[in-house]
Write a protein that holds these residues in place. Structure first.
Motif, short mmCIF file in Angstrom:
data_model
loop_
_atom_site.label_atom_id
_atom_site.label_comp_id
_atom_site.label_asym_id
_atom_site.label_seq_id
_atom_site.Cartn_x
_atom_site.Cartn_y
_atom_site.Cartn_z
N LEU A 174 3.22 -5.06 -10.52
CA LEU A 174 4.24 -5.67 -9.68
C LEU A 174 5.65 -5.49 -10.24
O LEU A 174 6.61 -5.34 -9.48
N SER A 175 5.78 -5.46 -11.55
CA SER A 175 7.12 -5.28 -12.13
C SER A 175 7.63 -3.86 -11.94
O SER A 175 8.83 -3.63 -11.78
N GLY A 176 6.71 -2.88 -11.94
CA GLY A 176 7.12 -1.50 -11.77
C GLY A 176 7.07 -1.00 -10.34
O GLY A 176 7.44 0.15 -10.07
N TYR A 177 6.63 -1.85 -9.43
CA TYR A 177 6.50 -1.45 -8.02
C TYR A 177 7.88 -1.11 -7.44
O TYR A 177 8.85 -1.82 -7.66
N GLN A 178 7.94 -0.02 -6.67
CA GLN A 178 9.19 0.39 -6.03
C GLN A 178 9.23 -0.10 -4.60
O GLN A 178 8.34 0.20 -3.80
N LEU A 218 4.11 -13.16 -8.05
CA LEU A 218 4.58 -12.78 -6.72
C LEU A 218 5.76 -11.83 -6.83
O LEU A 218 6.73 -12.11 -7.54
N ARG A 219 5.67 -10.72 -6.11
CA ARG A 219 6.83 -9.84 -5.91
C ARG A 219 7.22 -9.97 -4.44
O ARG A 219 6.43 -9.64 -3.55
N VAL A 231 12.62 -10.22 -5.91
CA VAL A 231 12.36 -11.01 -7.11
C VAL A 231 10.90 -10.92 -7.52
O VAL A 231 10.01 -10.72 -6.69
N LEU A 232 10.68 -11.08 -8.82
CA LEU A 232 9.35 -11.16 -9.41
C LEU A 232 9.22 -12.55 -10.01
O LEU A 232 10.01 -12.92 -10.89
N VAL A 233 8.25 -13.32 -9.52
CA VAL A 233 8.13 -14.72 -9.89
C VAL A 233 6.69 -15.04 -10.29
O VAL A 233 5.74 -14.53 -9.68
#
Length: 280
Positions: A174-178, A218-219, A231-233
């Protein structure tokens, strides 16, 4: 006969001379007093006008302490240590359409779009329409609202929020998702995650059931003319009340550049390969 042939030539030369002395104004002319704008130029003009009259979300404290949206005193006490961090918060979500009109008239806290069922982690507000990231509905948390917005949950089970960081392997996808860069792709991604995507033994979807003491990542990607957000939460369901409302502790892991969808032009992208999901 010679006179007859010469006369038309003289008249023609005289007409051309008069025309040259009275130049025609350059285009545009006629009914078009201004140059015709391209779509890109018109879009830039619209954005400038929107910025003049841009609205701001009715921001709340990241730790709501008063009103119907506030957690209980015990919730605040039990989460006191966690709430010391700057990007952490504690909120209450109300079930969508669970309260009647009388209650809406009695409590001014509910006089917000969405009735307290929505929340934006980017703008810290329960008001829907301000890049809302999550909604409580039918004992589920959902994400992705509007024609092009979408979001992705991953359930982690009973994991303390304090353990989760941006470098955690469970957050890597999720952090690297474009984020999608075209309307067509965003709609495709929204449909894909509504069905659910399995990747490396984990399930990514846009809807998850409410489970007390469960943690989710959650992204949330929301496109907007002015107020977009990405946002990434990490969030955790702390408690569920008898009225169906839930208390959620959360912390923001990363805020990305506000996403935009291009207007009227194709976008070539390698997102499918970069984001690494199966074709089902």
């Amino acid at each position: 006969m010679k006179f007859v042939l010469i006369a038309p030539i003289v008249i023609l030369v005289a007409s051309l001379t008069m025309f040259a002395q009275s130049p025609v104004p350059p285009p545009p002319y006629g009914d078009y007093q201004q140059p015709v704008q391209s779509i890109e130029q018109k879009w830039s003009e619209i954005q400038r006008e929107l910025r003049r009259y841009q609205y701001s979300a009715p921001a709340e404290s990241r730790i709501v302490k008063k009103g119907l949206f506030a957690p209980s005193t015990n919730d605040l006490v039990n989460s006191a240590a966690f709430l010391q961090t700057s990007n952490a918060g504690l909120i209450r979500l109300l079930p969508e359409r669970a309260f009647d009109e009388k209650l809406y008239q009695k409590h001014k806290e509910l006089r917000v779009p969405g009735g307290g069922a929505f929340y934006s982690f980017a703008n810290h507000t329960h008001a829907s329409g301000y890049t809302s990231d999550v909604k409580l509905e039918n004992d589920k948390l959902t994400t992705g609202f509007g024609a092009s917005n979408y979001g992705i949950f991953r359930g982690l089970g009973d994991v303390p929020l304090e353990e989760l960081t941006l470098n955690d392997p469970r957050v890597e996808f999720l952090s690297g998702y474009q984020a999608a860069r075209s309307l067509e792709t965003s709609k495709s991604e929204a449909s894909r995650f509504r069905q659910g995507v399995q990747l490396d033994g984990a399930v990514y979807r846009s809807e998850v059931p409410i489970q007390v003491n469960s943690t989710f990542v959650l992204r949330s990607i929301a496109y907007g003319y002015i107020h977009g957000s990405d946002v990434l939460v990490a969030l955790r369901v702390v408690r569920k009340d008898d009225d169906g409302s839930v208390i959620i502790a959360w912390k923001r892991l990363k805020k990305y550049r506000s996403p935009q969808l291009p207007l009227n032009r194709a976008v070539r992208s390698q997102q499918t390969r970069t984001n690494r999901w199966p074709t089902r």
